[in-house]
Motif scaffolding. Sequence first.
Motif, PDB file in Angstrom:
ATOM      1  N   TYR A 208       0.843  -1.199   0.000  1.00  8.87           N
ATOM      2  CA  TYR A 208       0.000   0.000   0.000  1.00  8.87           C
ATOM      3  C   TYR A 208       0.875   1.245   0.000  1.00  8.87           C
ATOM      4  CZ  TYR A 208       1.175   0.595   4.939  1.00  8.87           C
ATOM      5  OH  TYR A 208       1.854   0.792   6.120  1.00  8.87           O
ATOM      6  N   GLY A 209       0.237   2.394  -0.119  1.00 14.72           N
ATOM      7  CA  GLY A 209       0.942   3.661   0.044  1.00 14.72           C
ATOM      8  C   GLY A 209       1.476   4.251  -1.245  1.00 14.72           C
TER       9      GLY A 209
ATOM     10  N   ARG B 291      -6.398   1.372   6.558  1.00  9.60           N
ATOM     11  CA  ARG B 291      -5.615   1.296   5.326  1.00  9.60           C
ATOM     12  C   ARG B 291      -6.350   0.495   4.262  1.00  9.60           C
ATOM     13  NH1 ARG B 291      -2.644   2.896   9.060  1.00  9.60           N
ATOM     14  NH2 ARG B 291      -0.550   3.807   8.820  1.00  9.60           N
TER      15      ARG B 291
ATOM     16  N   VAL C  40      -5.432  -1.103  -2.180  1.00  6.17           N
ATOM     17  CA  VAL C  40      -4.176  -1.761  -1.830  1.00  6.17           C
ATOM     18  C   VAL C  40      -3.945  -2.900  -2.819  1.00  6.17           C
ATOM     19  CG1 VAL C  40      -4.465  -1.212   0.628  1.00  6.17           C
ATOM     20  CG2 VAL C  40      -5.208  -3.442  -0.234  1.00  6.17           C
TER      21      VAL C  40
ATOM     22  N   SER D 292      -9.512   7.076   8.456  1.00  8.83           N
ATOM     23  CA  SER D 292      -8.384   6.547   9.221  1.00  8.83           C
ATOM     24  C   SER D 292      -7.334   7.596   9.546  1.00  8.83           C
ATOM     25  CB  SER D 292      -7.716   5.389   8.455  1.00  8.83           C
ATOM     26  OG  SER D 292      -7.225   5.830   7.208  1.00  8.83           O
TER      27      SER D 292
END
Length: 367
Positions: free
Chosen positions: A77-78, A180, A185, A233
């Motif tokens: 992720y990210g 998340r 993702v 989140s």
Amino acid sequence: MVLSALKMISSLRISPTCFNNSICRLVIPTSSKFKSTVYLPTSFVRGITTDIQQKDYPYFYRVLDSLPENRSLAFAYGSGVFKQAGRAWTKNSMSDFIIATDNPKEWHAENMRINPSHYPPTIRALGPSVVSHLQCNYGAKIYFNTLIPFEDGMIKYGVLSTEHLLQDLSDWSTLYVSGRLHKPVNILERDRDLPELKTALIKNLDSALHTAMLCLPESFTEKELYLVLTGLSYSGDLRMLVGEDKNKVENIVSAQMELFKGLYMDRLENMADSVQISSDKIVQNKDLKAICKHMDNLPVNLKTLLSKELSSEKSKGEIDQSINACVSQIVQRSSTPQAVKGLVSAGPIKATKYSLAKLKKMFKSLK
């Protein structure tokens, strides 16, 4: 009215044939480590295979190959995995991973054996029992190793127990990992022998949508929906005050609209009895019946906090404000001690480097 309502409740390849179905099967490389076949909505898979993706799948799997097995879930992720507005991948970009395992102590013991440099010397000397205790009993019940050089990039990975993952997905006990997973993702592995995990992943997305609908007005745009979902989140997270890009939520959504659509549009269309979708806006019913239905589908932890919030003398009875306050409370309770734990698990040198990089990103977003 709100109180009355509350009382009523509690290298990976894509098979070309998959695009004929609403659910797409990703073909997993033949290896004993890959014990999962991952299922994702077709539109989500199509999005992943476009230039929205920062790194290729083989890279992600080579990372997993370098780590111990016994994984019930692994995902990337990210910003090092998916593009965010105004950001491009460089050799200094970090690819983030989260790994769930049934036995954290055994996992860390094996990882310390094959990847000792991933742990700072002090933590390594204390051994896997201390790492497992630190992971499972403090903050968001996850342990991160960060700033790990890997090939032409950097990686960070968090480890949590399967038990705590299921808890967070179903109940929003910390909203750390479940939050998340409200966003796109790359799910790389999922243990098919754990049907409760698939159920919990689905429930987590459903819970997020019901929560967002309660926070939104009668009429809103698709992008506004995704902004609310993404922001859940981050609400109450200390890092959003100091150390994070101030435009983070906007950057995520702007660059990943198609991926969000793949996650939530079918779910939104299943609410046809109370939601009307047109090309430029979404309109929802905000009557008592619709509110009750959304609230009935909230996760247990949020529902409990919301009951207390709405029953307090300070409450103005505004459902959206009360939900925001409760979500912030969940996030703050886990993210603040988790940030402190991160300083310990990273060690002083890496903690300093990581904090400086975050501050640099924050100041750049303020210009």
